[in-house]
Design an enzyme around this catalytic site. Structure first.
Site, mmCIF file in Angstrom:
data_model
loop_
_atom_site.group_PDB
_atom_site.id
_atom_site.type_symbol
_atom_site.label_atom_id
_atom_site.label_comp_id
_atom_site.label_asym_id
_atom_site.label_seq_id
_atom_site.Cartn_x
_atom_site.Cartn_y
_atom_site.Cartn_z
ATOM 1 N N LYS A 88 0.879 -1.185 0.000
ATOM 2 C CA LYS A 88 0.000 0.000 0.000
ATOM 3 C C LYS A 88 0.912 1.228 0.000
ATOM 4 O O LYS A 88 1.385 1.682 1.034
ATOM 5 C CB LYS A 88 -0.888 -0.044 1.253
ATOM 6 N N GLU B 257 9.836 2.791 10.608
ATOM 7 C CA GLU B 257 10.904 3.747 10.289
ATOM 8 C C GLU B 257 10.202 5.103 10.196
ATOM 9 O O GLU B 257 9.412 5.332 9.297
ATOM 10 C CB GLU B 257 11.526 3.309 8.949
ATOM 11 N N CYS C 125 13.894 11.432 5.154
ATOM 12 C CA CYS C 125 14.007 11.063 6.577
ATOM 13 C C CYS C 125 15.389 11.462 7.059
ATOM 14 O O CYS C 125 15.577 11.764 8.219
ATOM 15 C CB CYS C 125 13.866 9.572 6.816
ATOM 16 N N GLU D 7 10.431 17.563 13.650
ATOM 17 C CA GLU D 7 10.716 17.306 12.238
ATOM 18 C C GLU D 7 9.813 18.193 11.387
ATOM 19 O O GLU D 7 8.595 18.201 11.567
ATOM 20 C CB GLU D 7 10.453 15.832 11.896
HETATM 21 C C1 UN1 Z 1 15.145 8.871 3.294
HETATM 22 O O1 UN1 Z 1 15.915 9.623 3.875
HETATM 23 O O2 UN1 Z 1 13.933 9.085 3.323
HETATM 24 O O3 UN1 Z 1 20.394 7.855 2.265
HETATM 25 C C2 UN1 Z 1 15.697 7.728 2.522
HETATM 26 C C3 UN1 Z 1 19.718 8.456 1.450
HETATM 27 C C4 UN1 Z 1 18.911 7.653 0.454
HETATM 28 C C5 UN1 Z 1 17.658 7.131 1.080
HETATM 29 C C6 UN1 Z 1 17.023 8.101 2.004
HETATM 30 N N1 UN1 Z 1 19.716 6.565 -0.026
HETATM 31 O O4 UN1 Z 1 19.641 9.650 1.430
#
Ligand code: UN1
Length: 492
Positions: free
Chosen positions: A172, A247, A281, A380
């Protein structure tokens, strides 16, 4: 364009009879119409995945791996086409969209190779004529819920290990990126993945995801997204005794010590803070700077931030694309207003940006004088806003870093090996970078965070197999008599 749900190997209109649109955030035009799934589709998808688990689990892993290699090959061929669609679906600039697809290619080959590994182990046993081994079983039917910011890369961290281990799944994806998600699934279909192994549900709102989370047929859940949603999933999954990996948020910091290479720090900070329009993230949203280098660093960051070009990510000259939607624009601006009220000083940006009168653009923003403990420092924002916090020493920098409720990624810039090693030891986040920004994880290493970022699981690398496999310890006693472990075969 129209996209549908993929259940039991068939592309189907959702049973809801409803549709929704996906909008290109750079120009607000409708990119595609989507057939929306509903709760009945969840049942159908879980049924298809459950039926197919019986044979997929027994398909030799090297053969499963060959299908994944084929997926990797097709992704490689279609990289540009997929990257362009990805940019239109969620806005990131084309170079980054190519990187997003490349991450899936890397993962396809890495996990394809696991088809001939999936290593268990043997160990000596304490009885004569007895053998012991630990092997990995697939976990069962997996539910995967993913965000829009890495619409191909993040799902890949979940989908490829799940498949190679012999699980079947229901995916999803975020309703913000259905076009690229469905196009990704078509690659698996083209590669010959048997019908029912991989099912896709597209829907707005939370109902379908909730039904997936609470469905008794789904044993494992893998989620990336907001902290609020993740916690709700964990509560529900806990009641049902499911295995769940979360996560969630981040408040990543770049620490800059006085001896850092100024030019390198400037390049890396701009990339980590404003790349993907701050919607990673792993985006850097705090710059923890030692006082000696702070004036020069602010000056160089300010000059370079002003030069960033905003626009449609398909234009290769554009540095920063739009944010995902209007709600995000409003949320980011609210944080900026709160920051000002709490006494931080905006050096640049701090407002929505005008680009051809269309799209959801926010000007890259630098805040100076951000106090530890303030809202800008703690929460955040998930947008192009970087908060500068000044500190006296490495120890203070690490303390400010570790005080965050989140713990995904931290980087430090120094040319002093002693201080770099101290930082490696004392920084408490899942990812640590030395002399590089907070982003850029590679797929062969574990990815995930501590404290509020996650719940102890890791994705990617060998660690990424843990969620999708169950250890089975097997003992074979070929002595022909009863041998009691811990009791027989002892002197006393
Ligand atoms: C994310 O930060 O949402 O390390 C994923 C990175 C990418 C993946 C990020 N390979 O920035």
């Amino acid at each position: 364009m129209e996209f549908q749900n993929y259940i039991g190997g068939k592309w189907l209109k959702g049973r809801s009879g409803q549709t929704f649109d996906t909008i290109n955030p750079a120009n607000e035009e409708v990119l595609a119409q989507i057939q929306s799934a509903d709760i009945a589709d969840v049942d159908a998808a879980v049924q298809a995945a459950t039926d197919m688990f019986k044979s997929w689990r027994l398909t030799p892993a090297p053969l499963r791996g060959e299908i994944l290699f084929k997926v990797g090959d097709i992704l490689k061929q279609k990289k540009e086409e997929l990257a362009r669609l990805l940019t239109q679906d969620m806005g990131k600039v084309i170079a980054e969209a190519r990187g997003d697809v490349q991450e899936a290619i890397d993962m396809a080959y890495y996990m394809g190779g696991e088809g001939r590994r999936l290593l268990g182990y043997t160990a000596p046993v304490e009885m004569p004529n007895k053998f012991g081994m630990a092997v990995r079983d697939p976990s069962g039917v997996v539910g995967i819920i993913t965000p829009w910011n890495f619409p191909i890369a993040v799902p890949s961290w979940k989908i490829f290990p799940a498949l190679i281990a012999g699980n079947t799944l229901i995916w999803k994806p975020s309703p913000e990126t259905p076009a690229i998600s469905a196009t990704f699934v078509k690659v698996f279909e083209e590669a010959g993945l048997p019908a029912g192994v991989f099912n896709l549900l597209l829907a707005p709102g939370a109902d379908v995801a909730k039904a997936l989370v609470s469905h008794p047929g789904v044993r494992v859940l893998s989620f990336t997204g907001s902290t609020t949603t993740g916690r709700a999933i964990a509560e529900e999954a806990g009641k049902l005794n499911k295995k769940v990996s979360l996560e969630m948020g981040g408040k990543n910091a770049i620490i800059v010590l006085d001896d850092a290479n100024l030019e390198l720090v400037t390049d890396a900070t701009l990339w980590a803070a404003f790349g993907t329009t701050g919607q990673r993230c792993t985006a850097a949203s705090r710059l923890i700077v030692q006082k000696g280098i702070a004036p020069k660093l602010k000056e160089s960051l300010l000059a370079r931030t002003k030069k960033l070009t905003l626009g449609d990510g398909l234009d290769p000259k554009v540095d920063v694309g739009p944010v995902i939607n209007k709600t995000a624009l409003t949320r980011i601006h609210n944080y900026v207003e709160i920051g000002k009220k709490e006494g931080a000083r905006a050096l640049v940006g701090a407002s929505a940006a005008e680009v051809n009168g269309k799209g959801f653009f926010y000007a890259p923003t630098l805040f100076d004088g951000v106090r530890p403990g303030s809202t800008l420092e703690r929460e955040e924002i998930f947008g192009p806003v970087l908060s500068i916090i000044e500190v006296d020493s490495l120890e203070e920098a690490i303390e400010v870093n570790n005080r965050s409720q989140y713990g995904l990624s931290t980087s430090i810039f120094t040319q002093d090996v002693n201080r770099a090693f101290t930082a490696m030891r004392d920084i408490f986040t899942g990812l640590v970078y030395i002399n590089h920004g907070t982003t850029g994880a590679e797929i062969q290493f574990p990815f995930g965070g501590v404290r509020g970022t996650g719940n102890g699981h890791r994705e990617a690398g060998q660690a990424g197999l843990e969620l999708f496999t169950e250890w089975k310890s097997i003992y074979v006693d070929y002595s022909g008599k009863l041998q009691r472990a811990q009791i027989d075969n002892r002197e006393e």
